[in-house]
Every structure is written in structure tokens, then in C-alpha cells.
Design a protein around this motif. Structure first.
Motif, PDB file in Angstrom:
ATOM      1  N   UNK A   1       0.841  -1.184   0.000  1.00  0.00           N
ATOM      2  CA  UNK A   1       0.000   0.000   0.000  1.00  0.00           C
ATOM      3  C   UNK A   1       0.886   1.248   0.000  1.00  0.00           C
ATOM      4  N   UNK A   2       0.669   2.136  -0.995  1.00  0.00           N
ATOM      5  CA  UNK A   2       1.448   3.365  -1.066  1.00  0.00           C
ATOM      6  C   UNK A   2       1.033   4.305   0.053  1.00  0.00           C
ATOM      7  N   UNK A   3       2.024   5.052   0.573  1.00  0.00           N
ATOM      8  CA  UNK A   3       1.766   5.978   1.673  1.00  0.00           C
ATOM      9  C   UNK A   3       1.927   7.412   1.172  1.00  0.00           C
ATOM     10  N   UNK A   4       0.950   8.253   1.492  1.00  0.00           N
ATOM     11  CA  UNK A   4       0.993   9.651   1.089  1.00  0.00           C
ATOM     12  C   UNK A   4       0.777  10.524   2.312  1.00  0.00           C
ATOM     13  N   UNK A   5       1.543  11.602   2.381  1.00  0.00           N
ATOM     14  CA  UNK A   5       1.379  12.610   3.415  1.00  0.00           C
ATOM     15  C   UNK A   5       0.746  13.836   2.773  1.00  0.00           C
ATOM     16  N   UNK A   6      -0.385  14.257   3.295  1.00  0.00           N
ATOM     17  CA  UNK A   6      -1.056  15.467   2.840  1.00  0.00           C
ATOM     18  C   UNK A   6      -0.904  16.516   3.940  1.00  0.00           C
ATOM     19  N   UNK A   7      -0.295  17.628   3.604  1.00  0.00           N
ATOM     20  CA  UNK A   7      -0.101  18.711   4.574  1.00  0.00           C
ATOM     21  C   UNK A   7      -1.182  19.747   4.332  1.00  0.00           C
TER      22      UNK A   7
END
Length: 412
Positions: A1-7
């Protein structure tokens, strides 16, 4: 599962989080505010906004949160009407549309729809971003560092991600010469009612005082004036002193509003700027929403661009199957930028005179503005304005105020 950080847990950030979460990404959203932000202006559900919310399955929910409004009226310092534009004008697509809700209600609907693969951390933000062979290491203000496959800066016109990765704000900021304060006023038995009207009082010297319906028992207030720079954000006393000085003799309910600003929990003050970034992505870091392309509130398209931009980014990432093929990330980000650049450029091409119309310089300019608004609503003028709007990249049938935007901008 790809991990994304949304700021940034605003409209753009939470829309993207919702879409990527549904697509199977592991999403972390950090927001520097201690909770979901309240306040903000009323937003409409035209064009892209409506399309994206329908795709998300949230359209019926937000339609249930509409603010009842009768239209817009421009008044003098005593409250006497100079011009009106009822909500029925331009088939419900005028200055005030037939479908508008408070920004905080839209933000809450998006936030609450997040699924189990989306985690929100409030009171948190990034302090440093470091590339690794397989991702980006995010250093947080309070939490231990974590590595992500993608970092999205959706943290607004004053983006921290943009500053960390792309350069100082001054390199991308294009001031429009105005500033705007906004906040919620809680009504008392002595508060004059609005009867469903969005009231605007223009005072000479490029000043505007506005009040429009909010939640029951509240009014949303705006104060617009000429400024390029403001006192520091932490110096509230200096900011209130500036408003007191600028609006001292403005008339109408201004004194009441200045007093209410000091106790409003959602008081905010900022300049009207545009943000122009030559390229929105660098490696595994990409900008979204106002961080990349702020067109300013004068465009009337901020929410529509945020929603559409989030949808386009999610689609690009999904089309490239980035979650399974990380090597395709660059192509996906390039496709996202290609799809959104034309929309943002058109939104930033404000109709000629739009800034001056928002805050006329002279009493004569105020009167001319009111006359134009009255004339706009005749059939021949509507057609002519629509043609002019189309030449300036304003699609009368799309998200923006269409022909009404051209008319609003025509005054000097």
C-alpha cells in the motif's frame, strides 16, 4: 500500500485524502490548526464544485446545508440600497447563487467522509523534507520522522511545504493591492437583521464593509481595504488597530463590526494575492490548491479549483497505477499539472477592473458601480457582458460568477 502525506486539512487536502483513501492508499493528513478550521466565506456549488461533490457522493449532504439567501444588495453609509441583484438573477448564477453553503460546512462534510485508511493529526505540521532512495522523509514538529511515497502540500497560499521545497513565498506571491478581514458575528436581540441579503457598503478610499447570512443566529462579516503588507500574524493588537484606523469613518455598521472582530473566535486577516509557481512538483513532492495556484478570493473560483485539482491529482495517480508502480510517479504528476494549468491560468486572469470594483476609490466610482449592477440585469447588457466575459476566459456556464463577474468588475 502506497503511503501519502497530505499537509493541510482544507478543501483540497481532505478531498484528495478521501479519494486516495478510497483508492487504497494509506493517507496521513497533518494540519497545523488544533482542529478542523471554522469560519471562511460562503462557497457555491456551480460547475466543477458540483461535479466533484456528486462524484464523491456528498452532493445531497451539502445541498442539505445551504444558507438561505435572497440576493446581494449594495448600500450607502446609512443602509439605503443603491443596487440589488436577487438570487434569481442570471438564472441563479449571479453574484449570489441559488446554492451556497458555508466553507466550514463543506470542509466538515469532506472530513467526516474520510475512510479507515485516512488518519488526521491536528496541531502538527512538517519542519523538514528529506529525499530518500525510495521516498521522502518527513520531519514533524512533534512526532518522529516518517517516510512516505508522496508528499502533497495543500497548506494554502502561505504554504510551508512550498517554502521548504520550492523557495520563499516572495518568489511566488503576486499581491493584488487589497487585504480582507473576515469573521463570524453572533447576533444579539439588538443586532440588525439581514433578511437573507448579502449587504455591501463601499466607502471612499478603497474600503468595503460586508455582512451576509451565516448559520442561524450569525452573520458573516468582511472588511476589505487597500494594503500589500500587514502587521505580523501574531500581533493581533496591531492588526485590530490597523482596522480601527482604516475604517474609523466608514459609516453603516462598521463600529459594531470592529468591536465584534475582537471577540470572534474565527477572526482572520490576509492580503488578496495570487500564487504563481512555475512547476508544481519536485521529485516526490507536489503542490495542490492555493499552495500552487491561488487565484485570490476575487476570482470566485477557489473552492472549485481545490475540488477539481484534488480530483485531477487522484485520477493521475490512479491512471499511472503509482501505488503499484512508483516509477510512474513523475509521469502522473506531470499529467496532473497539464490538466490543471489551463484552468488555473484562466482563473487568475481576473476580469479588467475587478480589483477596483471590489473597493472603489471615490464616491463617484461607488455610484457608477451601483449603476452598472442595475444595468447588468437587463437582457441586452447581459448578452454583451457574456460575450466580453468569454473573451477573457470566463465561461458563463462554468464555476465562476460568469456574466455577473464581468459586471462586478466593470466599475472603476
Amino acid at each position: 500500500m502506497a503511503r501519502v502525506l497530505v499537509v493541510g486539512a482544507g478543501i483540497a487536502g481532505d478531498t484528495l485524502a478521501l479519494l486516495l483513501g478510497r483508492a487504497g492508499w494509506e493517507v496521513t493528513v497533518v494540519e497545523i490548526a488544533p482542529d478542523l478550521r471554522t469560519g471562511g466565506q460562503t462557497v457555491d456549488l456551480r460547475g466543477d464544485s458540483r461535479d466533484v461533490l456528486e462524484r464523491l457522493g456528498l452532493l445531497d449532504e451539502v445541498l442539505g446545508r445551504l444558507v438561505p439567501q435572497r440576493g446581494a444588495a449594495w448600500i450607502d453609509r446609512t443602509g439605503r440600497p443603491l443596487a440589488t441583484m436577487p438570487v434569481e438573477a442570471f438564472d441563479g448564477n449571479g453574484y449570489v447563487s441559488k446554492e451556497e453553503l458555508l466553507r466550514e460546512d463543506l470542509a466538515r462534510a469532506l472530513h467526516d467522509a474520510a475512510g479507515p485508511t485516512v488518519t488526521h493529526r491536528f496541531g502538527e505540521t512538517v519542519e523538514e523534507l528529506t529525499d530518500t532512495p525510495d521516498g521522502v522523509l518527513a520531519h514533524f514538529r512533534g512526532a518522529p520522522p516518517e517516510e512516505f511515497d508522496l508528499v502533497v502540500g495543500a497548506d494554502g497560499a502561505h504554504s510551508r511545504v512550498r517554502r521548504l521545497r520550492f523557495g520563499p513565498e516572495a518568489s511566488f506571491r503576486r499581491p493584488l493591492g487589497l487585504a480582507h478581514a473576515w469573521f463570524t458575528l453572533t447576533e444579539t436581540p439588538a443586532t440588525p437583521g439581514l433578511d437573507g441579503w448579502f449587504l455591501t457598503h463601499n466607502a471612499p478610499g478603497r474600503r468595503s464593509v460586508e455582512a451576509r447570512p451565516g448559520h442561524p443566529g450569525t452573520q458573516e462579516v468582511g472588511l476589505t481595504f487597500a494594503a500589500v503588507e500587514l502587521p505580523p500574524r501574531h500581533d493581533r493588537a496591531a492588526r485590530f488597530a490597523l482596522l480601527d484606523e482604516v475604517f474609523a469613518d466608514a459609516g453603516w455598521r462598521t463600529a459594531e463590526f470592529l468591536a465584534a472582530a475582537r471577540v470572534a473566535p474565527d477572526f482572520a486577516l490576509d492580503t488578496f494575492d495570487q500564487i504563481q509557481v512555475p512547476r508544481w512538483y519536485d521529485g516526490r513532492v507536489v503542490l495542490l490548491g492555493d499552495s500552487a495556484w491561488c487565484a485570490s478570493p476575487l476570482s470566485g473560483l477557489g473552492t472549485a479549483l481545490a475540488l477539481r485539482g484534488a480530483a485531477e491529482l487522484a485520477d493521475a495517480l490512479g491512471s499511472a497505477a503509482v501505488s503499484e508502480h512508483p516509477d510512474r510517479l513523475s509521469d502522473a504528476l506531470a499529467a496532473f499539472e497539464r490538466s490543471m494549468r489551463p484552468r488555473t491560468r484562466a482563473a487568475q486572469r481576473l476580469f479588467p477592473g475587478r480589483v477596483r470594483q471590489a473597493a472603489p476609490v471615490t464616491e463617484r466610482g461607488i455610484r457608477v458601480n451601483a449603476w452598472i449592477i442595475r444595468q447588468l440585469q437587463s437582457r441586452p447588457v447581459r448578452k454583451a457582458v457574456g460575450r466580453v466575459a468569454a473573451r477573457h476566459g470566463q465561461d458563463p456556464s462554468a464555476d465562476g460568477p460568469g456574466p455577473a463577474a464581468a459586471g462586478r468588475a466593470a466599475a472603476r
